[in-house]
Design a protein around this motif. Structure first.
Motif, PDB file in Angstrom:
ATOM      1  N   UNK A  16       0.821  -1.207   0.000  1.00 30.87           N
ATOM      2  CA  UNK A  16       0.000   0.000   0.000  1.00 30.87           C
ATOM      3  C   UNK A  16       0.860   1.265   0.000  1.00 30.87           C
ATOM      4  N   UNK A  17       1.981   1.234   0.726  1.00 28.19           N
ATOM      5  CA  UNK A  17       2.817   2.429   0.844  1.00 28.19           C
ATOM      6  C   UNK A  17       3.652   2.684  -0.416  1.00 28.19           C
ATOM      7  N   UNK A  18       4.212   1.637  -1.018  1.00 32.41           N
ATOM      8  CA  UNK A  18       5.140   1.825  -2.131  1.00 32.41           C
ATOM      9  C   UNK A  18       4.553   1.472  -3.493  1.00 32.41           C
ATOM     10  N   UNK A  19       3.483   0.727  -3.514  1.00 28.35           N
ATOM     11  CA  UNK A  19       2.861   0.354  -4.783  1.00 28.35           C
ATOM     12  C   UNK A  19       3.525  -0.870  -5.387  1.00 28.35           C
ATOM     13  N   UNK A  20       2.818  -1.516  -6.303  1.00 29.10           N
ATOM     14  CA  UNK A  20       3.337  -2.764  -6.882  1.00 29.10           C
ATOM     15  C   UNK A  20       4.562  -2.558  -7.778  1.00 29.10           C
ATOM     16  N   UNK A  21       4.747  -1.363  -8.329  1.00 29.61           N
ATOM     17  CA  UNK A  21       5.901  -1.129  -9.212  1.00 29.61           C
ATOM     18  C   UNK A  21       7.210  -1.054  -8.423  1.00 29.61           C
ATOM     19  N   UNK A  22       7.161  -0.459  -7.249  1.00 29.69           N
ATOM     20  CA  UNK A  22       8.391  -0.230  -6.475  1.00 29.69           C
ATOM     21  C   UNK A  22       8.672  -1.334  -5.459  1.00 29.69           C
ATOM     22  N   UNK A  23       7.726  -2.214  -5.250  1.00 29.86           N
ATOM     23  CA  UNK A  23       7.902  -3.264  -4.244  1.00 29.86           C
ATOM     24  C   UNK A  23       9.066  -4.216  -4.565  1.00 29.86           C
ATOM     25  N   UNK A  24       9.265  -4.659  -5.818  1.00 31.34           N
ATOM     26  CA  UNK A  24      10.426  -5.518  -6.107  1.00 31.34           C
ATOM     27  C   UNK A  24      11.759  -4.816  -5.841  1.00 31.34           C
ATOM     28  N   UNK A  25      11.851  -3.526  -6.184  1.00 31.11           N
ATOM     29  CA  UNK A  25      13.082  -2.776  -5.916  1.00 31.11           C
ATOM     30  C   UNK A  25      13.317  -2.652  -4.415  1.00 31.11           C
ATOM     31  N   UNK A  26      12.243  -2.397  -3.678  1.00 28.49           N
ATOM     32  CA  UNK A  26      12.348  -2.289  -2.225  1.00 28.49           C
ATOM     33  C   UNK A  26      12.823  -3.611  -1.630  1.00 28.49           C
ATOM     34  N   UNK A  27      12.257  -4.714  -2.093  1.00 24.04           N
ATOM     35  CA  UNK A  27      12.660  -6.032  -1.592  1.00 24.04           C
ATOM     36  C   UNK A  27      14.128  -6.309  -1.911  1.00 24.04           C
ATOM     37  N   UNK A  28      14.566  -5.917  -3.097  1.00 19.82           N
ATOM     38  CA  UNK A  28      15.966  -6.126  -3.471  1.00 19.82           C
ATOM     39  C   UNK A  28      16.892  -5.299  -2.568  1.00 19.82           C
ATOM     40  N   UNK A  29      16.530  -4.045  -2.343  1.00 21.89           N
ATOM     41  CA  UNK A  29      17.357  -3.179  -1.486  1.00 21.89           C
ATOM     42  C   UNK A  29      17.392  -3.707  -0.046  1.00 21.89           C
ATOM     43  N   UNK A  30      16.259  -4.178   0.437  1.00 22.29           N
ATOM     44  CA  UNK A  30      16.234  -4.735   1.786  1.00 22.29           C
ATOM     45  C   UNK A  30      17.093  -5.992   1.881  1.00 22.29           C
ATOM     46  N   UNK A  31      17.082  -6.802   0.827  1.00 22.09           N
ATOM     47  CA  UNK A  31      17.950  -7.987   0.793  1.00 22.09           C
ATOM     48  C   UNK A  31      19.413  -7.605   0.799  1.00 22.09           C
ATOM     49  N   UNK A  32      19.765  -6.568   0.048  1.00 21.21           N
ATOM     50  CA  UNK A  32      21.143  -6.093   0.021  1.00 21.21           C
ATOM     51  C   UNK A  32      21.558  -5.549   1.391  1.00 21.21           C
ATOM     52  N   UNK A  33      20.637  -4.810   2.019  1.00 25.11           N
ATOM     53  CA  UNK A  33      20.920  -4.263   3.348  1.00 25.11           C
ATOM     54  C   UNK A  33      21.121  -5.385   4.360  1.00 25.11           C
ATOM     55  N   UNK A  34      20.284  -6.392   4.300  1.00 27.19           N
ATOM     56  CA  UNK A  34      20.411  -7.537   5.209  1.00 27.19           C
ATOM     57  C   UNK A  34      21.749  -8.236   5.002  1.00 27.19           C
TER      58      UNK A  34
END
Length: 84
Positions: A16-34
């Protein structure tokens, strides 16, 4: 550790906050951060372990020197008693 319901709630809020277009990028960045944080944790733990081993080694060296001094002192006293 997060439960399944907590993960679902976070996923819904992120969608809801980032939308379906940005969610894969967000998940990738979170994986990189982890991954980065895990590597950093490993490095810090390695440094800590190395420092701990160095400190323990130094303490053991000091104890060995003290024991050697005590033994040498005791040996000298024994020799002096026998010579008297």
């Amino acid at each position: 550790m997060l439960s399944f319901s907590e993960i679902c709630m976070i996923a819904i809020i992120a969608l809801l906050a980032f939308g379906p277009k940005h969610l894969p990028q967000l998940a990738q960045r979170l994986g990189q951060l982890r991954s980065f944080l895990q590597n950093l944790n490993g490095e810090v733990r390695g440094i800590f372990d190395q420092e701990l081993k160095q400190t323990q080694l130094q303490e053991n060296i000091e104890k060995a020197q003290q024991a050697e001094q005590a033994y040498t002192s005791q040996e000298k006293n024994t020799i002096n008693k026998h010579n008297q």
